[in-house]
Design a protein around this motif. Structure first.
Motif, PDB file in Angstrom:
ATOM      1  N   VAL A 195       0.836  -1.198   0.000  1.00 29.42           N
ATOM      2  CA  VAL A 195       0.000   0.000   0.000  1.00 29.42           C
ATOM      3  C   VAL A 195       0.874   1.251   0.000  1.00 29.42           C
ATOM      4  O   VAL A 195       0.615   2.212  -0.740  1.00 29.42           O
ATOM      5  CB  VAL A 195      -0.943  -0.010   1.218  1.00 29.42           C
ATOM      6  CG1 VAL A 195      -1.717   1.304   1.314  1.00 29.42           C
ATOM      7  CG2 VAL A 195      -1.901  -1.190   1.135  1.00 29.42           C
ATOM      8  N   LEU A 196       1.921   1.253   0.839  1.00 30.34           N
ATOM      9  CA  LEU A 196       2.799   2.416   0.916  1.00 30.34           C
ATOM     10  C   LEU A 196       3.523   2.654  -0.408  1.00 30.34           C
ATOM     11  O   LEU A 196       3.712   3.806  -0.826  1.00 30.34           O
ATOM     12  CB  LEU A 196       3.809   2.230   2.053  1.00 30.34           C
ATOM     13  CG  LEU A 196       3.228   2.139   3.467  1.00 30.34           C
ATOM     14  CD1 LEU A 196       4.336   1.898   4.474  1.00 30.34           C
ATOM     15  CD2 LEU A 196       2.458   3.408   3.812  1.00 30.34           C
ATOM     16  N   GLU A 197       3.931   1.568  -1.065  1.00 25.90           N
ATOM     17  CA  GLU A 197       4.622   1.719  -2.337  1.00 25.90           C
ATOM     18  C   GLU A 197       3.698   2.297  -3.399  1.00 25.90           C
ATOM     19  O   GLU A 197       4.123   3.116  -4.224  1.00 25.90           O
ATOM     20  CB  GLU A 197       5.188   0.374  -2.787  1.00 25.90           C
ATOM     21  CG  GLU A 197       6.390  -0.078  -1.972  1.00 25.90           C
ATOM     22  CD  GLU A 197       6.923  -1.427  -2.410  1.00 25.90           C
ATOM     23  OE1 GLU A 197       6.194  -2.124  -3.157  1.00 25.90           O
ATOM     24  OE2 GLU A 197       8.045  -1.766  -2.024  1.00 25.90           O
ATOM     25  N   GLU A 202       3.440   7.812  -7.178  1.00 24.77           N
ATOM     26  CA  GLU A 202       3.298   9.128  -7.778  1.00 24.77           C
ATOM     27  C   GLU A 202       4.343  10.093  -7.220  1.00 24.77           C
ATOM     28  O   GLU A 202       4.881  10.932  -7.952  1.00 24.77           O
ATOM     29  CB  GLU A 202       1.891   9.676  -7.523  1.00 24.77           C
ATOM     30  CG  GLU A 202       0.788   8.866  -8.194  1.00 24.77           C
ATOM     31  CD  GLU A 202      -0.584   9.460  -7.944  1.00 24.77           C
ATOM     32  OE1 GLU A 202      -0.645  10.516  -7.263  1.00 24.77           O
ATOM     33  OE2 GLU A 202      -1.575   8.893  -8.423  1.00 24.77           O
ATOM     34  N   MET A 203       4.635   9.938  -5.931  1.00 27.81           N
ATOM     35  CA  MET A 203       5.638  10.794  -5.319  1.00 27.81           C
ATOM     36  C   MET A 203       7.022  10.528  -5.922  1.00 27.81           C
ATOM     37  O   MET A 203       7.795  11.453  -6.191  1.00 27.81           O
ATOM     38  CB  MET A 203       5.661  10.550  -3.800  1.00 27.81           C
ATOM     39  CG  MET A 203       6.550  11.494  -3.020  1.00 27.81           C
ATOM     40  SD  MET A 203       6.596  11.052  -1.266  1.00 27.81           S
ATOM     41  CE  MET A 203       4.852  11.174  -0.863  1.00 27.81           C
ATOM     42  N   ARG A 204       7.324   9.247  -6.151  1.00 24.68           N
ATOM     43  CA  ARG A 204       8.619   8.895  -6.754  1.00 24.68           C
ATOM     44  C   ARG A 204       8.742   9.463  -8.159  1.00 24.68           C
ATOM     45  O   ARG A 204       9.800   9.946  -8.557  1.00 24.68           O
ATOM     46  CB  ARG A 204       8.786   7.374  -6.779  1.00 24.68           C
ATOM     47  CG  ARG A 204       9.040   6.744  -5.435  1.00 24.68           C
ATOM     48  CD  ARG A 204       9.671   5.371  -5.590  1.00 24.68           C
ATOM     49  NE  ARG A 204       8.832   4.482  -6.362  1.00 24.68           N
ATOM     50  CZ  ARG A 204       7.937   3.656  -5.831  1.00 24.68           C
ATOM     51  NH1 ARG A 204       7.762   3.641  -4.527  1.00 24.68           N
ATOM     52  NH2 ARG A 204       7.212   2.857  -6.585  1.00 24.68           N
ATOM     53  N   GLN A 205       7.649   9.380  -8.909  1.00 29.56           N
ATOM     54  CA  GLN A 205       7.680   9.913 -10.264  1.00 29.56           C
ATOM     55  C   GLN A 205       7.925  11.413 -10.243  1.00 29.56           C
ATOM     56  O   GLN A 205       8.664  11.951 -11.082  1.00 29.56           O
ATOM     57  CB  GLN A 205       6.369   9.587 -10.983  1.00 29.56           C
ATOM     58  CG  GLN A 205       6.384   9.926 -12.460  1.00 29.56           C
ATOM     59  CD  GLN A 205       7.460   9.159 -13.212  1.00 29.56           C
ATOM     60  OE1 GLN A 205       7.592   7.944 -13.043  1.00 29.56           O
ATOM     61  NE2 GLN A 205       8.232   9.854 -14.028  1.00 29.56           N
ATOM     62  N   ASP A 234      13.274  12.099   0.538  1.00 27.38           N
ATOM     63  CA  ASP A 234      11.900  12.561   0.768  1.00 27.38           C
ATOM     64  C   ASP A 234      10.883  11.729   0.015  1.00 27.38           C
ATOM     65  O   ASP A 234       9.984  12.266  -0.651  1.00 27.38           O
ATOM     66  CB  ASP A 234      11.752  14.039   0.382  1.00 27.38           C
ATOM     67  CG  ASP A 234      12.562  14.953   1.274  1.00 27.38           C
ATOM     68  OD1 ASP A 234      12.762  14.594   2.443  1.00 27.38           O
ATOM     69  OD2 ASP A 234      12.993  16.014   0.796  1.00 27.38           O
ATOM     70  N   GLY A 235      11.000  10.411   0.100  1.00 27.12           N
ATOM     71  CA  GLY A 235      10.005   9.552  -0.518  1.00 27.12           C
ATOM     72  C   GLY A 235      10.559   8.544  -1.489  1.00 27.12           C
ATOM     73  O   GLY A 235       9.832   7.656  -1.934  1.00 27.12           O
ATOM     74  N   MET A 236      11.818   8.649  -1.830  1.00 33.24           N
ATOM     75  CA  MET A 236      12.433   7.695  -2.755  1.00 33.24           C
ATOM     76  C   MET A 236      13.873   7.464  -2.347  1.00 33.24           C
ATOM     77  O   MET A 236      14.578   8.404  -1.960  1.00 33.24           O
ATOM     78  CB  MET A 236      12.353   8.222  -4.186  1.00 33.24           C
ATOM     79  CG  MET A 236      12.903   7.255  -5.217  1.00 33.24           C
ATOM     80  SD  MET A 236      12.662   7.875  -6.889  1.00 33.24           S
ATOM     81  CE  MET A 236      13.317   6.481  -7.820  1.00 33.24           C
ATOM     82  N   ASP A 237      14.310   6.218  -2.454  1.00 33.44           N
ATOM     83  CA  ASP A 237      15.665   5.868  -2.058  1.00 33.44           C
ATOM     84  C   ASP A 237      16.608   5.899  -3.247  1.00 33.44           C
ATOM     85  O   ASP A 237      16.275   5.419  -4.334  1.00 33.44           O
ATOM     86  CB  ASP A 237      15.705   4.467  -1.429  1.00 33.44           C
ATOM     87  CG  ASP A 237      15.207   4.471   0.002  1.00 33.44           C
ATOM     88  OD1 ASP A 237      14.952   5.572   0.525  1.00 33.44           O
ATOM     89  OD2 ASP A 237      15.071   3.392   0.597  1.00 33.44           O
ATOM     90  N   GLY A 238      17.788   6.463  -3.028  1.00 32.19           N
ATOM     91  CA  GLY A 238      18.867   6.423  -3.999  1.00 32.19           C
ATOM     92  C   GLY A 238      20.034   5.669  -3.400  1.00 32.19           C
ATOM     93  O   GLY A 238      20.163   5.553  -2.177  1.00 32.19           O
ATOM     94  N   LEU A 239      20.903   5.126  -4.244  1.00 32.87           N
ATOM     95  CA  LEU A 239      22.023   4.294  -3.779  1.00 32.87           C
ATOM     96  C   LEU A 239      23.348   5.022  -3.953  1.00 32.87           C
ATOM     97  O   LEU A 239      23.654   5.551  -5.030  1.00 32.87           O
ATOM     98  CB  LEU A 239      22.063   2.976  -4.557  1.00 32.87           C
ATOM     99  CG  LEU A 239      23.281   2.083  -4.303  1.00 32.87           C
ATOM    100  CD1 LEU A 239      23.289   1.587  -2.856  1.00 32.87           C
ATOM    101  CD2 LEU A 239      23.312   0.908  -5.264  1.00 32.87           C
TER     102      LEU A 239
END
Length: 496
Positions: A195-197, A202-205, A234-239
């Motif tokens: 559900v969270l994903e 939309e936030m990630r996009q 802030d809503g998406m993970d980067g590596l």
């Protein structure tokens, strides 16, 4: 007129099913017809009329009130009936028994919820819609949610990131998706992470559309793995790959970062199709290589620490984040089979810069080109390579007063020595004999009491014999004076 009115009322009662005719033709009230028809296993609706400590009475419009035992109130264990229902509440209940041994109508509230919940859960599983449930238990490996059915939410699916303390969710109402359903086993598996994903898609996009390579953004370390660290933007993970953490060598990301730490990172690359962001941490820090180009040039002697010893040489760190390579051919003046014969990890050395390759960011160093040798200080845990000679020539073996240079003698290891026993017995262990030297060149201070044998009488040493005389082969009382002061040197330790 009155008779017609009575007939009309009786007709209405007949239509209502209140009256019935017996076999004798007598009209009598049909009381059973006034009660609703119920069957066992059917869900009925009623109103709570009394709440006791061990049961609840419900009026469902039947000839008697229905009884809900405390065990049939909720899927929770050991509940208080007053916490579940109150007088006047309208509830649904499933008919367990129309009439038990005592003539009571037995109902079950939890089984009614179970039947209703299963229908809702099955519909949600088919449509992909989430369901709501309150966390009632924390168990090993996850949470138990009350959906009318006991639903299991694994710990790995509680949140997008791993949750350390599940107790904080106790009593909360969560929105989850049904990912597994088995009616025969009453098994329902849920996922809140799904559900969270979906909510964050939309936030990630939006984040991907906003960011561009080269941007410097703020984030927080959300997870650390062997190959790098993940940053929450802030809503998406980067590596951040481990190679992009620091200008210096990093063995594990935990050496540099910790979970929850706020960082400033640079966007290196964005894969918009796969929704992945590559980040760099070292790019936001000063590049030590630029300092090297501005401060050093070929021919300079620098000090550094050996960080790694490999088969082809050794790496030396001359400043934080900058390492140079000392090739095995540049370690020592003599031939080196194993770099560990010369240096060990942690040694402090002086090295000369042989080449600076600015384009490839490489630095070539040399120890052998530094006057006096390159190693300045040995590391405490340096290892001695097996097979490397360790002469340990201490002051006790060669006192300063007996140094050959001070006595004006040739190097102490002569190729020939006298084979005659008397000369050997009375000569000091440190007395050098130089091939072809005249007898008068050897002063009385450097010879034994009976010395004076001409050099011409000294024959060549038998082939294969040792060029030096071991001190333990001569009895201490027969040794002659070993230096100009007339004091014999301390004999070396006997060879094992």
């Amino acid at each position: 007129m009155a008779h017609e009115t009575v007939d009309r009322e009786e007709q209405q009662l007949d239509d209502a099913g209140v009256w019935t005719t017996t076999e004798d033709g007598e009209r009598v009230p049909d009381y059973d017809a006034t009660f609703p028809t119920i069957n066992e296993g059917e869900v009925v609706h009623g109103t709570v009329v009394r709440v006791d400590k061990d049961e609840v009475l419900v009026d469902i419009g039947y000839k008697s009130e229905g009884v809900i035992p405390v065990a049939e109130l909720s899927i929770r264990r050991s509940v208080n009936p007053a916490d579940e229902v109150s007088v006047g509440d309208e509830i649904d209940a499933l008919v367990l028994t129309k009439e038990d041994a005592e003539g009571r109508l037995i109902l079950s509230k939890k089984r009614a919820r179970f039947e209703i919940a299963w229908k809702a859960i099955e519909q949600a599983a088919e449509s992909g819609e989430p369901v709501n449930g309150r966390v009632i238990e924390v168990v090993k490996g996850g949470l138990i949610l009350d959906l009318g059915v006991r639903g299991f939410l694994p710990a790995s699916l509680v949140d997008i990131r791993r949750v350390q303390d599940l107790d904080e969710f106790l009593g909360q109402e969560l929105r989850c998706k049904v990912i597994e359903l088995n009616r025969s086993r009453n098994n329902v598996v849920l996922s809140r992470r799904a559900v969270l994903e979906d909510e964050r898609k939309e936030m990630r996009q939006a984040i991907l559309d906003r960011l561009n390579p080269g941007d410097v953004v703020d984030g927080q370390i959300s997870n650390i793995v062997d190959f790098g660290a993940f940053v929450d933007l802030d809503g998406m993970d980067g590596l951040i790959h481990i190679s992009e953490l620091s200008w210096s060598h990093v063995n594990h990301p935990s050496e540099v970062l910790e979970i929850g730490q706020d960082v400033k990172v640079k966007v290196l690359d964005i894969d918009r199709e796969r929704q992945r962001i590559s980040l760099g941490l070292k790019q936001t820090q000063s590049d030590p290589w630029q300092q090297v180009l501005g401060s050093y040039q070929e021919g300079d002697v620098v000090e550094g620490k050996v960080t790694k010893v490999v088969t082809f040489g050794a790496f030396v760190e001359i400043m934080p984040g900058v390492e140079g390579l000392v090739h095995i051919s540049e370690l020592a003046q003599h031939h080196v089979e194993n770099p560990r014969e010369v240096v060990s990890q942690g040694d402090l050395v002086s090295a000369k810069i042989v080449e600076v390759d600015a384009e490839r960011r490489r630095l070539s160093l040399s120890l052998k080109r530094v006057e006096g040798g390159g190693v300045q200080e040995r590391a405490e845990d340096s290892e001695v390579v097996e097979g490397t000679p360790n002469l340990d020539l201490s002051e006790e073996v060669f006192p300063e007063s007996a140094a050959p240079a001070e006595a004006g003698l040739e190097p102490p290891f002569a190729e020939e020595t006298a084979p005659e026993a008397p000369a050997i017995e009375e000569a000091g262990p440190e007395t050098p004999v130089t091939e072809g030297a005249p007898a008068e060149s050897i002063g009385p201070e450097e010879t034994g009491p009976e010395a004076g044998t001409p050099a011409a009488e000294v024959g060549p040493e038998p082939e294969g014999a040792d060029a030096s005389i071991e001190a333990d082969q001569v009895a201490p009382e027969e040794q002659g004076p070993g230096d100009s002061e007339g004091e014999p040197p301390a004999p070396p330790e006997p060879a094992e």
